[in-house]
Motif scaffolding. Structure first.
Motif, PDB file in Angstrom:
ATOM      1  N   ASN A 189      -9.062 -23.878  -3.551  1.00  0.00           N
ATOM      2  CA  ASN A 189      -9.014 -24.860  -2.689  1.00  0.00           C
ATOM      3  C   ASN A 189      -9.287 -24.410  -1.171  1.00  0.00           C
ATOM      4  OD1 ASN A 189      -8.066 -27.271  -4.421  1.00  0.00           O
ATOM      5  ND2 ASN A 189      -6.851 -25.626  -5.113  1.00  0.00           N
ATOM      6  N   THR A 190      -9.412 -25.326  -0.216  1.00  0.00           N
ATOM      7  CA  THR A 190      -9.539 -25.069   1.099  1.00  0.00           C
ATOM      8  C   THR A 190      -8.374 -25.662   1.851  1.00  0.00           C
ATOM      9  OG1 THR A 190     -11.959 -24.656   0.891  1.00  0.00           O
ATOM     10  CG2 THR A 190     -11.044 -24.960   3.084  1.00  0.00           C
ATOM     11  N   LEU A 191      -7.523 -24.937   2.585  1.00  0.00           N
ATOM     12  CA  LEU A 191      -6.537 -25.286   3.430  1.00  0.00           C
ATOM     13  C   LEU A 191      -7.098 -25.657   4.598  1.00  0.00           C
ATOM     14  CD1 LEU A 191      -3.401 -26.020   3.674  1.00  0.00           C
ATOM     15  CD2 LEU A 191      -3.316 -23.710   4.475  1.00  0.00           C
ATOM     16  N   TYR A 192      -6.875 -26.871   5.345  1.00  0.00           N
ATOM     17  CA  TYR A 192      -7.391 -27.266   6.618  1.00  0.00           C
ATOM     18  C   TYR A 192      -6.135 -27.514   7.600  1.00  0.00           C
ATOM     19  CZ  TYR A 192     -11.874 -28.246   4.227  1.00  0.00           C
ATOM     20  OH  TYR A 192     -12.714 -28.106   3.672  1.00  0.00           O
ATOM     21  N   ALA A 193      -6.172 -26.867   8.860  1.00  0.00           N
ATOM     22  CA  ALA A 193      -4.890 -27.123   9.453  1.00  0.00           C
ATOM     23  C   ALA A 193      -5.321 -27.181  11.175  1.00  0.00           C
ATOM     24  CB  ALA A 193      -3.963 -25.870   9.223  1.00  0.00           C
ATOM     25  N   MET A 194      -4.392 -27.754  11.797  1.00  0.00           N
ATOM     26  CA  MET A 194      -4.414 -27.605  13.368  1.00  0.00           C
ATOM     27  C   MET A 194      -3.043 -27.612  14.020  1.00  0.00           C
ATOM     28  SD  MET A 194      -4.452 -31.508  14.335  1.00  0.00           S
ATOM     29  CE  MET A 194      -3.484 -30.825  15.882  1.00  0.00           C
ATOM     30  N   VAL A 195      -3.151 -26.912  15.051  1.00  0.00           N
ATOM     31  CA  VAL A 195      -1.807 -27.138  15.951  1.00  0.00           C
ATOM     32  C   VAL A 195      -2.275 -27.485  17.686  1.00  0.00           C
ATOM     33  CG1 VAL A 195      -0.859 -25.096  14.619  1.00  0.00           C
ATOM     34  CG2 VAL A 195      -2.138 -24.661  16.723  1.00  0.00           C
ATOM     35  N   GLN A 196      -1.396 -28.054  18.141  1.00  0.00           N
ATOM     36  CA  GLN A 196      -1.660 -28.448  19.554  1.00  0.00           C
ATOM     37  C   GLN A 196      -0.510 -28.703  20.293  1.00  0.00           C
ATOM     38  OE1 GLN A 196      -4.169 -32.143  19.609  1.00  0.00           O
ATOM     39  NE2 GLN A 196      -4.425 -31.852  21.818  1.00  0.00           N
ATOM     40  N   CYS A 197      -0.657 -28.336  21.463  1.00  0.00           N
ATOM     41  CA  CYS A 197       0.521 -28.518  22.486  1.00  0.00           C
ATOM     42  C   CYS A 197       0.107 -29.622  23.726  1.00  0.00           C
ATOM     43  CB  CYS A 197       0.948 -27.502  23.018  1.00  0.00           C
ATOM     44  SG  CYS A 197       2.156 -26.271  22.007  1.00  0.00           S
ATOM     45  N   LEU A 198       1.008 -30.514  24.038  1.00  0.00           N
ATOM     46  CA  LEU A 198       0.649 -31.111  25.426  1.00  0.00           C
ATOM     47  C   LEU A 198       0.567 -30.198  26.430  1.00  0.00           C
ATOM     48  CD1 LEU A 198       0.854 -34.413  26.085  1.00  0.00           C
ATOM     49  CD2 LEU A 198       2.892 -33.552  27.266  1.00  0.00           C
ATOM     50  N   GLU A 199      -0.645 -30.489  27.347  1.00  0.00           N
ATOM     51  CA  GLU A 199      -1.241 -29.600  28.385  1.00  0.00           C
ATOM     52  C   GLU A 199      -0.270 -29.148  28.990  1.00  0.00           C
ATOM     53  OE1 GLU A 199      -3.810 -30.113  32.338  1.00  0.00           O
ATOM     54  OE2 GLU A 199      -4.480 -31.115  30.329  1.00  0.00           O
ATOM     55  N   LEU A 200       1.131 -29.969  29.429  1.00  0.00           N
ATOM     56  CA  LEU A 200       2.046 -29.480  30.450  1.00  0.00           C
ATOM     57  C   LEU A 200       2.891 -28.621  29.883  1.00  0.00           C
ATOM     58  CD1 LEU A 200       2.296 -32.863  32.280  1.00  0.00           C
ATOM     59  CD2 LEU A 200       0.818 -30.733  32.892  1.00  0.00           C
ATOM     60  N   THR A 201       3.139 -28.335  28.513  1.00  0.00           N
ATOM     61  CA  THR A 201       4.287 -27.760  27.813  1.00  0.00           C
ATOM     62  C   THR A 201       4.087 -26.174  27.950  1.00  0.00           C
ATOM     63  OG1 THR A 201       4.119 -29.305  26.030  1.00  0.00           O
ATOM     64  CG2 THR A 201       5.203 -27.245  25.725  1.00  0.00           C
ATOM     65  N   VAL A 202       5.089 -25.831  28.657  1.00  0.00           N
ATOM     66  CA  VAL A 202       5.278 -24.277  28.878  1.00  0.00           C
ATOM     67  C   VAL A 202       5.705 -23.363  27.648  1.00  0.00           C
ATOM     68  CG1 VAL A 202       5.508 -24.324  31.623  1.00  0.00           C
ATOM     69  CG2 VAL A 202       7.559 -24.342  30.088  1.00  0.00           C
ATOM     70  N   ASP A 203       6.541 -24.038  26.790  1.00  0.00           N
ATOM     71  CA  ASP A 203       7.116 -23.360  25.718  1.00  0.00           C
ATOM     72  C   ASP A 203       6.466 -23.717  24.309  1.00  0.00           C
ATOM     73  OD1 ASP A 203       8.152 -25.711  25.749  1.00  0.00           O
ATOM     74  OD2 ASP A 203      10.199 -25.132  25.130  1.00  0.00           O
ATOM     75  N   CYS A 204       5.178 -23.714  24.537  1.00  0.00           N
ATOM     76  CA  CYS A 204       4.228 -23.990  23.326  1.00  0.00           C
ATOM     77  C   CYS A 204       4.543 -23.373  22.148  1.00  0.00           C
ATOM     78  CB  CYS A 204       2.696 -24.311  23.923  1.00  0.00           C
ATOM     79  SG  CYS A 204       1.653 -24.548  22.603  1.00  0.00           S
ATOM     80  N   THR A 205       4.527 -21.954  22.194  1.00  0.00           N
ATOM     81  CA  THR A 205       4.708 -21.361  21.149  1.00  0.00           C
ATOM     82  C   THR A 205       5.981 -21.526  20.429  1.00  0.00           C
ATOM     83  OG1 THR A 205       3.147 -19.401  21.988  1.00  0.00           O
ATOM     84  CG2 THR A 205       4.846 -18.818  20.267  1.00  0.00           C
ATOM     85  N   SER A 206       7.053 -21.812  21.201  1.00  0.00           N
ATOM     86  CA  SER A 206       8.377 -21.903  20.670  1.00  0.00           C
ATOM     87  C   SER A 206       8.288 -23.179  19.922  1.00  0.00           C
ATOM     88  CB  SER A 206       9.564 -21.907  21.640  1.00  0.00           C
ATOM     89  OG  SER A 206       9.475 -20.665  22.312  1.00  0.00           O
ATOM     90  N   CYS A 207       7.841 -24.279  20.532  1.00  0.00           N
ATOM     91  CA  CYS A 207       7.681 -25.750  19.830  1.00  0.00           C
ATOM     92  C   CYS A 207       6.882 -25.624  18.459  1.00  0.00           C
ATOM     93  CB  CYS A 207       6.914 -26.584  20.759  1.00  0.00           C
ATOM     94  SG  CYS A 207       6.926 -28.488  20.229  1.00  0.00           S
ATOM     95  N   LEU A 208       5.668 -24.864  18.388  1.00  0.00           N
ATOM     96  CA  LEU A 208       4.941 -24.860  17.255  1.00  0.00           C
ATOM     97  C   LEU A 208       5.582 -24.135  16.056  1.00  0.00           C
ATOM     98  CD1 LEU A 208       1.539 -24.242  18.864  1.00  0.00           C
ATOM     99  CD2 LEU A 208       2.133 -26.322  17.768  1.00  0.00           C
ATOM    100  N   THR A 209       6.265 -22.758  16.517  1.00  0.00           N
ATOM    101  CA  THR A 209       7.033 -22.347  15.735  1.00  0.00           C
ATOM    102  C   THR A 209       8.144 -22.993  15.083  1.00  0.00           C
ATOM    103  OG1 THR A 209       6.597 -19.910  16.813  1.00  0.00           O
ATOM    104  CG2 THR A 209       8.386 -19.926  15.215  1.00  0.00           C
ATOM    105  N   TRP A 210       8.759 -23.609  15.869  1.00  0.00           N
ATOM    106  CA  TRP A 210      10.116 -24.481  15.462  1.00  0.00           C
ATOM    107  C   TRP A 210       9.436 -25.509  14.423  1.00  0.00           C
ATOM    108  CZ3 TRP A 210      11.401 -29.914  15.279  1.00  0.00           C
ATOM    109  CH2 TRP A 210      12.981 -30.009  15.190  1.00  0.00           C
ATOM    110  N   SER A 211       8.273 -26.450  14.904  1.00  0.00           N
ATOM    111  CA  SER A 211       7.595 -27.388  13.945  1.00  0.00           C
ATOM    112  C   SER A 211       7.110 -26.768  12.596  1.00  0.00           C
ATOM    113  CB  SER A 211       6.702 -27.772  14.678  1.00  0.00           C
ATOM    114  OG  SER A 211       7.020 -28.626  15.971  1.00  0.00           O
ATOM    115  N   ILE A 212       6.772 -25.656  12.923  1.00  0.00           N
ATOM    116  CA  ILE A 212       6.168 -24.961  11.554  1.00  0.00           C
ATOM    117  C   ILE A 212       7.336 -24.809  10.453  1.00  0.00           C
ATOM    118  CG2 ILE A 212       5.107 -22.894  10.385  1.00  0.00           C
ATOM    119  CD1 ILE A 212       3.158 -23.040  12.933  1.00  0.00           C
ATOM    120  N   THR A 213       8.426 -24.123  11.012  1.00  0.00           N
ATOM    121  CA  THR A 213       9.556 -23.980  10.344  1.00  0.00           C
ATOM    122  C   THR A 213      10.232 -25.485   9.666  1.00  0.00           C
ATOM    123  OG1 THR A 213      10.133 -22.193  11.398  1.00  0.00           O
ATOM    124  CG2 THR A 213      11.911 -23.057  10.324  1.00  0.00           C
ATOM    125  N   LYS A 214      10.215 -26.494  10.436  1.00  0.00           N
ATOM    126  CA  LYS A 214      10.610 -27.550   9.892  1.00  0.00           C
ATOM    127  C   LYS A 214       9.820 -28.486   8.737  1.00  0.00           C
ATOM    128  CE  LYS A 214      11.381 -32.314  11.758  1.00  0.00           C
ATOM    129  NZ  LYS A 214      12.756 -32.555  11.344  1.00  0.00           N
TER     130      LYS A 214
END
Length: 241
Positions: free
Chosen positions: A186-211
């Motif tokens: 199969n093919t896995l399709y994925a995306m990640v995105q942060c609001l332009e003004l967010t400075v802790d983008c990586t932390s937000c995405l990492t937390w969300s992936i764990t959730k």
């Protein structure tokens, strides 16, 4: 041994469905014909006539606490220009229907997010984790679900690394990355995105992936959405190229 017993969808499944909303009751309500209503409508008209070339805008109007209004629009990374404006029209109508006369609130659609507030939102600060929610495909992954989850997490983490070096378009930094990867047959399709003004983008995405993979009940698709960042994966294409 076949890794997954799942039929993937080959056609692009683009939607703009309503996902969720929050009415900010503590910011109060406005009366019809009030100065606040005039200012909010002014911002809505201004956004409708502007060009969302990179899918983000933040506008505000008003000079007192009682009449100050601010609107933030973030469109999905593949929904720029007229597509962003179309989603905005749908979302603002949905917000006015679900939060009638509320001065503040948030609403999420498949291709955009709107934040209305009576205060100047300083989103470059810490991520607002209490407003993050998750949604999952009802279908479970068959086969080695733990291995699938690991591959999905690894792929979303790869995309998160790409967001650390945002793309510059028309003098704006776009914190968005998407792609596809073979997982078994199969093919896995994925995306990640942060609001332009967010400075802790990586932390937000990492937390969300764990959730997203917090439970052992691994699904064929899922997403986590919030004020500052979004992540999503599916076994069918859901983005424009």
């Amino acid at each position: 041994m076949q890794f997954l017993i799942i039929h993937s969808v080959s056609s692009l499944n683009l939607t703009n469905e309503y996902l969720s909303h929050i009415c900010l009751i503590n910011q109060g309500k406005y009366n019809s014909g009030s100065e606040y209503e005039y200012n909010l409508n002014y911002l809505i008209d201004d956004i409708r006539t502007s060009h969302h070339e990179v899918g983000f805008t933040k506008v505000s109007f008003g000079n007192t606490t009682a009449n100050f209004a601010q609107v933030i629009v973030q469109c999905r990374g593949d929904s720029y220009g007229s597509k962003c404006n179309t989603c905005f029209d749908t979302a603002i109508s949905g917000f006015q229907k679900r939060c009638p006369n509320n001065k503040g609130g948030r609403i999420w659609y498949d291709q955009c997010f709107i934040y209305v507030s009576t205060v100047d939102v300083e989103l470059p600060g810490k991520t607002i984790y209490e407003n993050i929610f998750s949604m999952h495909n009802p279908q479970k992954v068959r086969g080695d679900a733990k291995l699938f989850a690991k591959k999905a997490i690894d792929f979303l983490s790869e995309l998160t690394l790409k967001v650390q070096k945002p793309t510059k378009i028309n003098h704006r930094l776009v914190y968005y990355a998407a792609g596809e990867k073979k997982v078994g047959k199969n093919t896995l399709y994925a995306m990640v995105q942060c609001l332009e003004l967010t400075v802790d983008c990586t932390s937000c995405l990492t937390w969300s992936i764990t959730k997203l993979f917090k439970k052992n009940d691994i699904k064929q698709g899922g997403r986590v959405l919030g004020t500052n960042c979004d992540v999503r994966y599916e076994l069918y294409p859901f983005l424009r190229s």
